[in-house]
Scaffold this motif. Structure first.
Motif, PDB file in Angstrom:
ATOM      1  N   MET A   1      43.253  53.725  32.633  1.00  0.00           N
ATOM      2  CA  MET A   1      44.160  52.367  32.263  1.00  0.00           C
ATOM      3  C   MET A   1      43.835  51.108  32.556  1.00  0.00           C
ATOM      4  SD  MET A   1      48.360  51.892  31.941  1.00  0.00           S
ATOM      5  CE  MET A   1      48.512  51.664  33.677  1.00  0.00           C
ATOM      6  N   SER A   2      43.799  50.973  34.237  1.00  0.00           N
ATOM      7  CA  SER A   2      43.486  50.036  34.796  1.00  0.00           C
ATOM      8  C   SER A   2      42.199  49.435  34.456  1.00  0.00           C
ATOM      9  CB  SER A   2      43.821  50.166  36.272  1.00  0.00           C
ATOM     10  OG  SER A   2      45.198  50.480  36.808  1.00  0.00           O
ATOM     11  N   LEU A   3      41.137  50.170  34.527  1.00  0.00           N
ATOM     12  CA  LEU A   3      39.646  49.861  34.550  1.00  0.00           C
ATOM     13  C   LEU A   3      39.612  49.306  32.916  1.00  0.00           C
ATOM     14  CD1 LEU A   3      37.845  52.625  36.385  1.00  0.00           C
ATOM     15  CD2 LEU A   3      37.978  50.347  37.006  1.00  0.00           C
ATOM     16  N   ALA A   4      40.047  50.026  32.086  1.00  0.00           N
ATOM     17  CA  ALA A   4      40.067  49.676  30.378  1.00  0.00           C
ATOM     18  C   ALA A   4      40.730  48.068  30.369  1.00  0.00           C
ATOM     19  CB  ALA A   4      40.769  50.519  29.460  1.00  0.00           C
ATOM     20  N   SER A   5      41.839  47.893  30.981  1.00  0.00           N
ATOM     21  CA  SER A   5      42.451  46.682  30.757  1.00  0.00           C
ATOM     22  C   SER A   5      41.620  45.535  31.718  1.00  0.00           C
ATOM     23  CB  SER A   5      43.922  46.548  31.534  1.00  0.00           C
ATOM     24  OG  SER A   5      43.934  47.062  32.655  1.00  0.00           O
ATOM     25  N   TRP A   6      41.022  45.808  32.869  1.00  0.00           N
ATOM     26  CA  TRP A   6      40.180  44.955  33.450  1.00  0.00           C
ATOM     27  C   TRP A   6      38.976  44.470  32.795  1.00  0.00           C
ATOM     28  CZ3 TRP A   6      35.137  45.868  35.171  1.00  0.00           C
ATOM     29  CH2 TRP A   6      34.773  44.706  35.895  1.00  0.00           C
ATOM     30  N   ALA A   7      38.403  45.373  32.025  1.00  0.00           N
ATOM     31  CA  ALA A   7      37.293  44.917  31.347  1.00  0.00           C
ATOM     32  C   ALA A   7      37.872  44.161  30.138  1.00  0.00           C
ATOM     33  CB  ALA A   7      36.852  46.213  30.458  1.00  0.00           C
ATOM     34  N   LEU A   8      38.868  44.350  29.488  1.00  0.00           N
ATOM     35  CA  LEU A   8      39.487  43.388  28.619  1.00  0.00           C
ATOM     36  C   LEU A   8      39.875  42.016  29.134  1.00  0.00           C
ATOM     37  CD1 LEU A   8      41.659  45.736  26.608  1.00  0.00           C
ATOM     38  CD2 LEU A   8      39.608  44.768  25.754  1.00  0.00           C
ATOM     39  N   VAL A   9      40.216  41.861  30.217  1.00  0.00           N
ATOM     40  CA  VAL A   9      40.567  40.600  31.159  1.00  0.00           C
ATOM     41  C   VAL A   9      39.403  39.677  31.253  1.00  0.00           C
ATOM     42  CG1 VAL A   9      41.337  39.634  33.449  1.00  0.00           C
ATOM     43  CG2 VAL A   9      42.848  41.378  32.196  1.00  0.00           C
ATOM     44  N   MET A  10      38.099  40.586  31.593  1.00  0.00           N
ATOM     45  CA  MET A  10      36.837  40.094  31.698  1.00  0.00           C
ATOM     46  C   MET A  10      35.984  39.822  30.605  1.00  0.00           C
ATOM     47  SD  MET A  10      36.616  39.470  35.117  1.00  0.00           S
ATOM     48  CE  MET A  10      34.832  39.294  35.453  1.00  0.00           C
ATOM     49  N   ALA A  11      36.540  40.079  29.334  1.00  0.00           N
ATOM     50  CA  ALA A  11      35.755  39.720  28.302  1.00  0.00           C
ATOM     51  C   ALA A  11      35.289  38.511  28.059  1.00  0.00           C
ATOM     52  CB  ALA A  11      36.844  40.095  26.960  1.00  0.00           C
ATOM     53  N   HIS A  12      35.962  37.792  28.534  1.00  0.00           N
ATOM     54  CA  HIS A  12      35.422  36.141  28.400  1.00  0.00           C
ATOM     55  C   HIS A  12      35.301  35.602  29.932  1.00  0.00           C
ATOM     56  CE1 HIS A  12      38.358  35.725  24.601  1.00  0.00           C
ATOM     57  NE2 HIS A  12      37.043  36.449  24.312  1.00  0.00           N
ATOM     58  N   HIS A  13      34.291  36.380  30.399  1.00  0.00           N
ATOM     59  CA  HIS A  13      34.127  36.253  32.124  1.00  0.00           C
ATOM     60  C   HIS A  13      33.540  34.718  32.194  1.00  0.00           C
ATOM     61  CE1 HIS A  13      30.475  37.709  30.338  1.00  0.00           C
ATOM     62  NE2 HIS A  13      29.777  37.271  31.267  1.00  0.00           N
ATOM     63  N   ARG A  14      32.861  34.046  31.236  1.00  0.00           N
ATOM     64  CA  ARG A  14      32.155  32.873  31.432  1.00  0.00           C
ATOM     65  C   ARG A  14      33.111  31.745  31.504  1.00  0.00           C
ATOM     66  NH1 ARG A  14      26.963  33.687  31.476  1.00  0.00           N
ATOM     67  NH2 ARG A  14      26.049  35.536  30.373  1.00  0.00           N
ATOM     68  N   GLU A  15      34.173  31.857  31.126  1.00  0.00           N
ATOM     69  CA  GLU A  15      35.337  30.972  30.898  1.00  0.00           C
ATOM     70  C   GLU A  15      35.964  30.884  32.618  1.00  0.00           C
ATOM     71  OE1 GLU A  15      38.376  31.470  28.367  1.00  0.00           O
ATOM     72  OE2 GLU A  15      37.058  31.620  26.591  1.00  0.00           O
ATOM     73  N   ALA A  16      36.500  29.461  32.633  1.00  0.00           N
ATOM     74  CA  ALA A  16      36.759  29.088  34.045  1.00  0.00           C
ATOM     75  C   ALA A  16      37.814  30.000  34.562  1.00  0.00           C
ATOM     76  CB  ALA A  16      37.117  27.466  34.101  1.00  0.00           C
ATOM     77  N   ASP A  17      38.050  30.303  35.514  1.00  0.00           N
ATOM     78  CA  ASP A  17      38.962  31.087  36.438  1.00  0.00           C
ATOM     79  C   ASP A  17      39.178  32.294  35.798  1.00  0.00           C
ATOM     80  OD1 ASP A  17      39.525  28.890  37.984  1.00  0.00           O
ATOM     81  OD2 ASP A  17      41.094  28.161  36.467  1.00  0.00           O
ATOM     82  N   ASN A  18      38.711  32.894  34.828  1.00  0.00           N
ATOM     83  CA  ASN A  18      38.391  34.388  34.346  1.00  0.00           C
ATOM     84  C   ASN A  18      37.861  35.138  35.280  1.00  0.00           C
ATOM     85  OD1 ASN A  18      39.720  33.150  32.186  1.00  0.00           O
ATOM     86  ND2 ASN A  18      38.559  34.342  30.420  1.00  0.00           N
ATOM     87  N   ALA A  19      36.771  34.883  35.891  1.00  0.00           N
ATOM     88  CA  ALA A  19      36.381  35.872  36.860  1.00  0.00           C
ATOM     89  C   ALA A  19      37.255  36.138  38.077  1.00  0.00           C
ATOM     90  CB  ALA A  19      34.866  35.438  37.027  1.00  0.00           C
TER      91      ALA A  19
END
Length: 671
Positions: free
Chosen positions: A143-161
Motif C-alpha cells: 500500500m505504501s509503495l503504490a501510494s508513493w508511486a502516485l505521489v511521484m506521478a508528477h515528479h518533475r514539478e517543484a517540491d514533488n520529489a
C-alpha cells in the motif's frame, strides 16, 4: 457457497488484474475510462459484500492461502471491524474512481497514475483483511509503495520529489515500528497469527511498549503529530482524486491498524495508556488546524485539516481506552462509536473537499487561493458542493461533522465517572482543546470558501474559469448527499456501527432506531439528545421565513450599487480580503507562540515612491526542532563517510583488518 472473505479477496485479485491491464493499455486514449470504470465497479461490488457483514455483526469468516511464510501461510479474516473499514475503503475508492473518469482526462501523465491506482486500492483492502503479522506488513508496504508511486506521478514539478522522499522515509520508519510491535506481540514462540497474539498474555511493560510502537507506526501513517510532516507534502503532490484517497481513506487504514492491535490483540488496557493517546490526539488537533489556517495552498490547507481530524479521532479513542480500563463499558462504547462515526464522516467530507480542490485546479491551474476568487459565478455547482463540505467539516448542523463531534463531546462529559484524578483533570482540558480546534476549523473553512469562491476574481485564470465535467460533479454531489444524510439520520449510522463496538468492547450504545422522531440518545434522554432531522427542518423553516419577510417587507425591488471600497473610488480585486489578511488576528494570537510568527514592515521614507511592504515570517517548530537536526546529522555523516570510497587498496585492507580485530575483541569481552 463462497465465504465473505473469499469474495473480498476475489475483488482484490480483480483489482490487481486491472493493474496489469492498466500497464498494458496506459498509453491508449481509452485506458482512463477502462481502468476507472473497472475500479468503480469492483469497489461497488466489494462494498455490497462487506456491508451485510457489518450490519449483521455475526461470526468472523477466515481463509488461509498457501502463500507467505511456509509454516504459516497467509491468513485473512473478515469481522465487523474489518467490514467497517472495508466499507470506508471501497466507498472512497468508488467515489475516487467516478471522479477519475472525468478528472483523468486532464491528466498529463496517465501512464504514471493508472497502473498504481487499482494497486493502491488493492493494498488498502488487503491490509484490512490480513490476519497475521507477515501478511499485514507485506500488504502495508505494498500500500505504501503504490501510494508513493502516485505521489511521484508528477515528479518533475517543484517540491514533488522532496515530498516523495520524505514520504518514503517516514513510511519506512513506520513499518519498522510496526515490525517491532508485532515482534513483541508474537513473543518468543513466534506466533505470528493474530489469533495466537489475541490469546497470549502480555505484561504491562510489553503492552506499554507495543502501544508506543503502534503510535509511531500507525500514527506516522495517519498523520499524528509530531509524525505528520510528510502528510502536507505528499497529499498535495498527488493527483486530486488520489489525494482524496490518501487523506480520506489511507489515513483510516492506519487507524484501523492501531485499533486492531490496541483494542483487539493487546488485551485489556491500562488507564495510563489512555493519557498518552489523549495528549497526542488533542495536541494534533490544535496544531493541525492552526497550520491549516496559515496556509495559502488549497490542497495543503486540506492536508493540514486532515491532521486536525486525525487528532479528534485519536482523542476519542483515548477516551474509549480510559473508560474501558475502568470498566465503564457504556461510556467506552460511546467514545469508540464516536471515533468510528468521525472516521466515516471524515472520509466523506474530506474526499469531497479534495474533489472540489481538484475541480478548481483543473479549471484554473491554481492551488494558491490568493490568485482565485469569484469562482461561485463561474463554477456554481462546484462551489455549492464545496460549501457543503466546508459546513460539514466545520461541525455545523445539520451535517454529519456535527453529529460525530457532538458524540465525542458527550463522551467527554462522562469523565466525572472516571476514578483517577489525573483523568478527571485531563479529559476536560482535552475537551477544551477539541472545542478550540472546532472553532478554528470553522474559521479556516470560512477562509477557504470565501477567498476561493466569493468576491471578485484576482487573476485572469480565475476570470476565465468554467464548470468541470459531469463525472466530477456526480462524485462531489454523491458525497455531499452522504454528508447530509449522515447528519440528519445519525441514529441509523450509530446502529450500523454498534456491532463493531460490541465485538471489541463487549458493549454498545443503546439502539437508536426505536427513539421517536429519529433522535439520538447517547446515554439516556434525561442527559442529552439530538435530532438532526428536526434541526434541519428548523433551519430550513427559519431561513425561508427570513428570506420571505426580507423580500416582502424590506424592499420590493432589487437595488444594486457599488461595493464600499474603504475610501477608494475605484476598488480593485487586490483591495479585497486575502487569505493572509483574514487570518492575521488568529496568527497574532496563536502564531506568535506556535509558529514564532513575526511581521516585518518595510516603509519607504517620505518622497520615495516605492510601495510599503508587509512580510510575515513563520517557522515550523516540529520540522525545525525535530527533523532538521536529524536530517543535518545524516547529511554530515554521509559527507564524512563518502570519503571512504576514495581510499587506496592499502587503506581498505587496513580498515578491514581493524574492523575484524574490533569484532573479535567485542566477542571475547561478551563471552
Amino acid at each position: 457457497m463462497t465465504s465473505a472473505v473469499a469474495q473480498q479477496l476475489w475483488c482484490v485479485a480483480t483489482l490487481l488484474g486491472t493493474t496489469v491491464l492498466a500497464i498494458a493499455t496506459s498509453r491508449s486514449r481509452r485506458s482512463t475510462a477502462i481502468v476507472y470504470g473497472a475500479t468503480l465497479a469492483i469497489s461497488l461490488i466489494a462494498l455490497s459484500r462487506c456491508l451485510p457483514v457489518l450490519v449483521a455483526g455475526g461470526n468472523a469468516t477466515e481463509l488461509v492461502l498457501p502463500v507467505g511464510l511456509p509454516w504459516l501461510g497467509a491468513h485473512f479474516r473478515l469481522d465487523a471491524l474489518a467490514a467497517f473499514f472495508l466499507a470506508v475503503v471501497n466507498l472512497g475508492g468508488a467515489a475516487a474512481s467516478l471522479y477519475g473518469l472525468g478528472y483523468g482526462s486532464h491528466e498529463t501523465a496517465p501512464h504514471r497514475v493508472l497502473p498504481f491506482f487499482p494497486a493502491f486500492l488493492a493494498g488498502m483492502n488487503l491490509v484490512v483483511l490480513a490476519d497475521d503479522a507477515f501478511s499485514f506488513l507485506l500488504c502495508w508496504e505494498f500500500m505504501s509503495l503504490a501510494s508513493w508511486a502516485l505521489v511521484m506521478a508528477h515528479h518533475r514539478e517543484a517540491d514533488n520529489a522532496r515530498a516523495g522522499y520524505v514520504y518514503l522515509v517516514m513510511a519506512s520508519f513506520g513499518t519498522l515500528a510496526l515490525l517491532l510491535a508485532f515482534g513483541l506481540l508474537s513473543g518468543a514462540g513466534g506466533g505470528y497469527g493474530f489469533a495466537t497474539m489475541r490469546a497470549a498474555q502480555h505484561s504491562p511493560s510489553e503492552a506499554g511498549l507495543v502501544l508506543a510502537l503502534m503510535l509511531l507506526g500507525a500514527g506516522s501513517k495517519a498523520g499524528l503529530a509530531p509524525l505528520h510532516v510528510w502528510l502536507p507534502l505528499a497529499h498535495p503532490a498527488a493527483p486530486s482524486h488520489v489525494s482524496a484517497l490518501m487523506s480520506g481513506v489511507m489515513t483510516k487504514v492506519a487507524i484501523y491498524g492501531f485499533i486492531r492491535v490496541v483494542f483487539d490483540l493487546l488485551g485489556p488496557p491500562n488507564w495510563s495508556s489512555a493519557v498518552v493517546v489523549l495528549v497526542l490526539g488533542s495536541a494534533t488537533a490544535v496544531l493541525g488546524i492552526l497550520s491549516a489556517l496559515m496556509e495559502k495552498d488549497l490542497k495543503r490547507l486540506l492536508a493540514y485539516s486532515t491532521i486536525e481530524n486525525i487528532g479528534v479521532i485519536f482523542a476519542s479513542l483515548g477516551l474509549a481506552l480510559a473508560f474501558q480500563a475502568n470498566g465503564l463499558g457504556l461510556a467506552a462504547a460511546l467514545a469508540f462509536t464516536a471515533a468510528l462515526f468521525h472516521i466515516l464522516n471524515h472520509s466523506f467530507f474530506k474526499s469531497l473537499l479534495f474533489f472540489g480542490a481538484g475541480a478548481v485546479l483543473s479549471s484554473t491551474g491554481q492551488r494558491n487561493i490568493e490568485t482565485l476568487g469569484g469562482l461561485i459565478h463561474r463554477m456554481p455547482l462546484t462551489s455549492f458542493a464545496f460549501l457543503v463540505g466546508c459546513v460539514a467539516i466545520s461541525a455545523l448542523p445539520p451535517f454529519n461533522g456535527f453529529a460525530s463531534e457532538w458524540l465525542v463531546f458527550q463522551a467527554i462529559l462522562q469523565s466525572p465517572d472516571l476514578p483517577q484524578w489525573g483523568l478527571k483533570v485531563m479529559v476536560p482540558a482535552v475537551g477544551a482543546s477539541l472545542a478550540l480546534a472546532a472553532a478554528l476549523a470553522a474559521a479556516c473553512f470560512v477562509k477557504a470558501f470565501g477567498i476561493t469562491f466569493l468576491g471578485r476574481a484576482r487573476s485572469p485564470v480565475a476570470e476565465a474559469a468554467g464548470e468541470v465535467d459531469r463525472y466530477s460533479l456526480a462524485a462531489m454531489f454523491a458525497l455531499a448527499a452522504l454528508c447530509f444524510l449522515a447528519g440528519i439520520l445519525p441514529g441509523l449510522v450509530i446502529d450500523i456501527l454498534s456491532p463493531v463496538a460490541q465485538a471489541l468492547l463487549g458493549h454498545r450504545m443503546p439502539v437508536q432506531a426505536s427513539d421517536p422522531w429519529l433522535s439520538i440518545v447517547p446515554i439516556e434522554e434525561s442527559r442529552s439528545s439530538y435530532n438532526g432531522l428536526l434541526v434541519f427542518v428548523f433551519i430550513t423553516a427559519t431561513a425561508s421565513l427570513a428570506v420571505y419577510f426580507i423580500h416582502r417587507f424590506a424592499s420590493h425591488a432589487i437595488r444594486r450599487g457599488p461595493a464600499w471600497g474603504c475610501g477608494f473610488t475605484d476598488p480593485t480585486p487586490a483591495a479585497q480580503y486575502s487569505g493572509v489578511s483574514f487570518v492575521q488576528p488568529i496568527r497574532r494570537v496563536f502564531g506568535t507562540l506556535v509558529f514564532q510568527a513575526r511581521e516585518h514592515v518595510e516603509m519607504p521614507p517620505p518622497g520615495d515612491l516605492r510601495p510599503a511592504r508587509l512580510k510575515v515570517e513563520m517557522h515550523d517548530p516540529v520540522w525545525e526542532g525535530l527533523y532538521a537536526p536529524v536530517s543535518g546529522a545524516v547529511w554530515f555523516l554521509a559527507d564524512r563517510l563518502n570519503q571512504l570510497q576514495f581510499l587506496t587498496i592499502r587503506r581498505y585492507l587496513s580498515l578491514v583488518f581493524a574492523t575484524l580485530v574490533t569484532l573479535l575483541l567485542v566477542l571475547a569481552i561478551w563471552s
